[in-house]
Design a protein around this motif. Structure first.
Motif, PDB file in Angstrom:
ATOM      1  N   LEU A   7     -13.491  21.429  11.997  1.00  0.00           N
ATOM      2  CA  LEU A   7     -14.879  21.407  12.442  1.00  0.00           C
ATOM      3  C   LEU A   7     -15.740  20.843  11.313  1.00  0.00           C
ATOM      4  CD1 LEU A   7     -14.433  24.887  13.958  1.00  0.00           C
ATOM      5  CD2 LEU A   7     -15.027  22.883  15.320  1.00  0.00           C
ATOM      6  N   ALA A   8     -16.238  19.629  11.511  1.00  0.00           N
ATOM      7  CA  ALA A   8     -16.881  18.901  10.418  1.00  0.00           C
ATOM      8  C   ALA A   8     -18.213  18.273  10.824  1.00  0.00           C
ATOM      9  CB  ALA A   8     -15.937  17.811   9.901  1.00  0.00           C
ATOM     10  N   ALA A   9     -18.868  18.863  11.829  1.00  0.00           N
ATOM     11  CA  ALA A   9     -20.072  18.227  12.370  1.00  0.00           C
ATOM     12  C   ALA A   9     -21.376  18.827  11.858  1.00  0.00           C
ATOM     13  CB  ALA A   9     -20.053  18.295  13.900  1.00  0.00           C
ATOM     14  N   GLY A  10     -21.304  19.843  10.985  1.00  0.00           N
ATOM     15  CA  GLY A  10     -22.520  20.496  10.525  1.00  0.00           C
ATOM     16  C   GLY A  10     -23.362  19.624   9.607  1.00  0.00           C
ATOM     17  N   ASN A  53     -14.123  16.770  14.553  1.00  0.00           N
ATOM     18  CA  ASN A  53     -15.434  16.403  15.105  1.00  0.00           C
ATOM     19  C   ASN A  53     -16.381  16.078  13.957  1.00  0.00           C
ATOM     20  OD1 ASN A  53     -15.862  19.078  14.223  1.00  0.00           O
ATOM     21  ND2 ASN A  53     -17.345  19.487  15.852  1.00  0.00           N
ATOM     22  N   HIS A  54     -17.335  15.222  14.221  1.00  0.00           N
ATOM     23  CA  HIS A  54     -18.269  14.837  13.169  1.00  0.00           C
ATOM     24  C   HIS A  54     -19.596  14.438  13.791  1.00  0.00           C
ATOM     25  CE1 HIS A  54     -17.973  10.482  13.989  1.00  0.00           C
ATOM     26  NE2 HIS A  54     -16.679  10.685  14.180  1.00  0.00           N
ATOM     27  N   SER A  55     -20.640  14.509  12.982  1.00  0.00           N
ATOM     28  CA  SER A  55     -21.970  14.114  13.438  1.00  0.00           C
ATOM     29  C   SER A  55     -22.741  13.499  12.277  1.00  0.00           C
ATOM     30  CB  SER A  55     -22.719  15.323  14.033  1.00  0.00           C
ATOM     31  OG  SER A  55     -23.956  14.924  14.590  1.00  0.00           O
ATOM     32  N   TRP A  56     -23.379  14.330  11.448  1.00  0.00           N
ATOM     33  CA  TRP A  56     -24.185  13.840  10.343  1.00  0.00           C
ATOM     34  C   TRP A  56     -23.334  13.014   9.365  1.00  0.00           C
ATOM     35  CZ3 TRP A  56     -28.762  12.678   8.674  1.00  0.00           C
ATOM     36  CH2 TRP A  56     -29.038  12.610   7.309  1.00  0.00           C
ATOM     37  N   LEU A  57     -23.678  11.740   9.210  1.00  0.00           N
ATOM     38  CA  LEU A  57     -22.958  10.830   8.306  1.00  0.00           C
ATOM     39  C   LEU A  57     -21.461  10.824   8.604  1.00  0.00           C
ATOM     40  CD1 LEU A  57     -24.769  11.719   4.930  1.00  0.00           C
ATOM     41  CD2 LEU A  57     -25.268   9.818   6.479  1.00  0.00           C
ATOM     42  N   ARG A  70      -1.953   8.211   5.764  1.00  0.00           N
ATOM     43  CA  ARG A  70      -1.680   8.498   4.347  1.00  0.00           C
ATOM     44  C   ARG A  70      -1.487   9.987   4.081  1.00  0.00           C
ATOM     45  NH1 ARG A  70      -6.095   9.774   0.879  1.00  0.00           N
ATOM     46  NH2 ARG A  70      -8.128   9.806   1.903  1.00  0.00           N
ATOM     47  N   PHE A  71      -1.866  10.829   5.055  1.00  0.00           N
ATOM     48  CA  PHE A  71      -1.622  12.268   4.944  1.00  0.00           C
ATOM     49  C   PHE A  71      -0.357  12.683   5.695  1.00  0.00           C
ATOM     50  CE2 PHE A  71      -6.228  11.646   4.683  1.00  0.00           C
ATOM     51  CZ  PHE A  71      -6.527  12.317   3.509  1.00  0.00           C
ATOM     52  N   GLY A  72       0.266  11.742   6.392  1.00  0.00           N
ATOM     53  CA  GLY A  72       1.414  12.080   7.221  1.00  0.00           C
ATOM     54  C   GLY A  72       1.019  12.781   8.506  1.00  0.00           C
ATOM     55  N   LEU A  73      -0.208  12.509   8.974  1.00  0.00           N
ATOM     56  CA  LEU A  73      -0.737  13.152  10.170  1.00  0.00           C
ATOM     57  C   LEU A  73      -1.252  12.098  11.149  1.00  0.00           C
ATOM     58  CD1 LEU A  73      -2.872  15.858   8.333  1.00  0.00           C
ATOM     59  CD2 LEU A  73      -0.847  16.359   9.729  1.00  0.00           C
ATOM     60  N   SER A  74      -1.384  12.500  12.401  1.00  0.00           N
ATOM     61  CA  SER A  74      -2.078  11.694  13.393  1.00  0.00           C
ATOM     62  C   SER A  74      -3.461  12.313  13.582  1.00  0.00           C
ATOM     63  CB  SER A  74      -1.319  11.691  14.722  1.00  0.00           C
ATOM     64  OG  SER A  74      -2.094  11.081  15.739  1.00  0.00           O
ATOM     65  N   ILE A  75      -4.523  11.547  13.330  1.00  0.00           N
ATOM     66  CA  ILE A  75      -5.885  12.083  13.375  1.00  0.00           C
ATOM     67  C   ILE A  75      -6.700  11.365  14.441  1.00  0.00           C
ATOM     68  CG2 ILE A  75      -8.046  12.327  12.095  1.00  0.00           C
ATOM     69  CD1 ILE A  75      -6.435  12.705   9.564  1.00  0.00           C
ATOM     70  N   LYS A  76      -7.411  12.163  15.236  1.00  0.00           N
ATOM     71  CA  LYS A  76      -8.346  11.646  16.235  1.00  0.00           C
ATOM     72  C   LYS A  76      -9.720  12.238  15.961  1.00  0.00           C
ATOM     73  CE  LYS A  76      -4.753  11.228  19.805  1.00  0.00           C
ATOM     74  NZ  LYS A  76      -4.335  11.594  21.188  1.00  0.00           N
ATOM     75  N   PHE A  77     -10.759  11.505  16.392  1.00  0.00           N
ATOM     76  CA  PHE A  77     -12.123  11.919  16.082  1.00  0.00           C
ATOM     77  C   PHE A  77     -12.937  12.166  17.347  1.00  0.00           C
ATOM     78  CE2 PHE A  77     -10.681   9.426  12.470  1.00  0.00           C
ATOM     79  CZ  PHE A  77     -11.001  10.263  11.407  1.00  0.00           C
ATOM     80  N   SER A  78     -13.771  13.189  17.283  1.00  0.00           N
ATOM     81  CA  SER A  78     -14.715  13.501  18.362  1.00  0.00           C
ATOM     82  C   SER A  78     -16.121  13.388  17.793  1.00  0.00           C
ATOM     83  CB  SER A  78     -14.463  14.916  18.899  1.00  0.00           C
ATOM     84  OG  SER A  78     -15.401  15.253  19.909  1.00  0.00           O
TER      85      SER A  78
END
Length: 229
Positions: A7-10, A53-57, A70-78
């Motif tokens: 959770l990264a939208a704050g 998830n992301h919002s500000w910047l 590069r982290f060995g992960l599959s990442i998706k963004f909301s």
């Protein structure tokens, strides 16, 4: 369990001026951004898919972590043009989360603005009769009254011995099925599940910091850079 949401939208109002030009999850502890700390530990714990998830910047977050290779992960963004608060952000991201789950029904959720050594591999992959599972910690000075109590592996309303919610949890996808869309907080949903006895939990006794103010970030960065727990 192979799927997590960060959770990264704050907006990080209390962290200003640091967050005027940098999203809070990209602030650094011991030379590494908070979100990278999470991604590294999720990979080490066996996770394969992460939804952020992301919002500000938010584009700065996308540019930094990319597709996760590069982290060995599959990442998706909301992306959230307007912040939807925690529950609203999860509801919007659910289609992405479900596309990663396969036969699983649960996913981990991690607040992007904490620093911890919580063992993500120890989180339960199934919740039996519960719909949620919270990792709690001892109350820090800035939340001395606590958020919840624990009784026989279930989270209950605050009693004499209370704990603080760490920002790390496991959720069953059905936990959100009755929610609408838009701006929604998590606390009313937590309270409903607690009342019905459907919220499990555990207390974590290791490293945990809530990055709430610039002063607190500086203190945490100094401690971790010097290797002080």
């Amino acid at each position: 369990m192979k799927t997590a949401m960060i959770l990264a939208a704050g907006r990080g109002e209390r962290m200003r001026p640091l967050t005027d030009h940098t999203p809070k999850p990209l602030l650094k502890v011991a030379g590494t951004s908070l979100i990278e700390h999470h991604l590294i530990r999720l990979k080490e714990s066996g996770f394969k898919h992460v939804v952020i998830n992301h919002s500000w910047l938010g584009q700065q977050i996308v540019d930094l972590v990319g597709n996760g290779r590069r982290f060995g992960l599959s990442i998706k963004f909301s992306a959230e043009p307007t912040p939807l608060e925690t529950a609203g952000g999860i509801v919007q991201a659910l289609p992405l989360i479900k596309s990663c789950l396969g036969d699983d029904t649960c996913f981990a959720a991690v607040n992007g603005d904490i620093f911890c050594d919580i063992d993500f591999a120890s989180l339960p992959s199934q919740l039996d009769s519960a719909l949620g599972y919270l990792v709690l910690v001892d109350n820090p000075p800035h939340n001395s009254g606590g958020d919840f109590s624990l009784h026989e592996g279930r989270v209950i309303k605050v009693q004499e011995r209370s704990y603080t919610y760490s920002g790390v949890a496991v959720y069953h996808v059905d936990m959100f099925k009755e929610l609408g869309t838009g701006k929604l907080g998590l606390r009313p949903l937590f309270d409903k599940l607690i009342e019905s006895g459907k919220m499990g939990g555990v207390c974590h006794s290791g490293i945990w910091f809530d990055i709430g103010t610039p002063q607190r970030l500086a203190e945490i960065d100094l401690k971790m850079s010097e290797g002080i727990n």
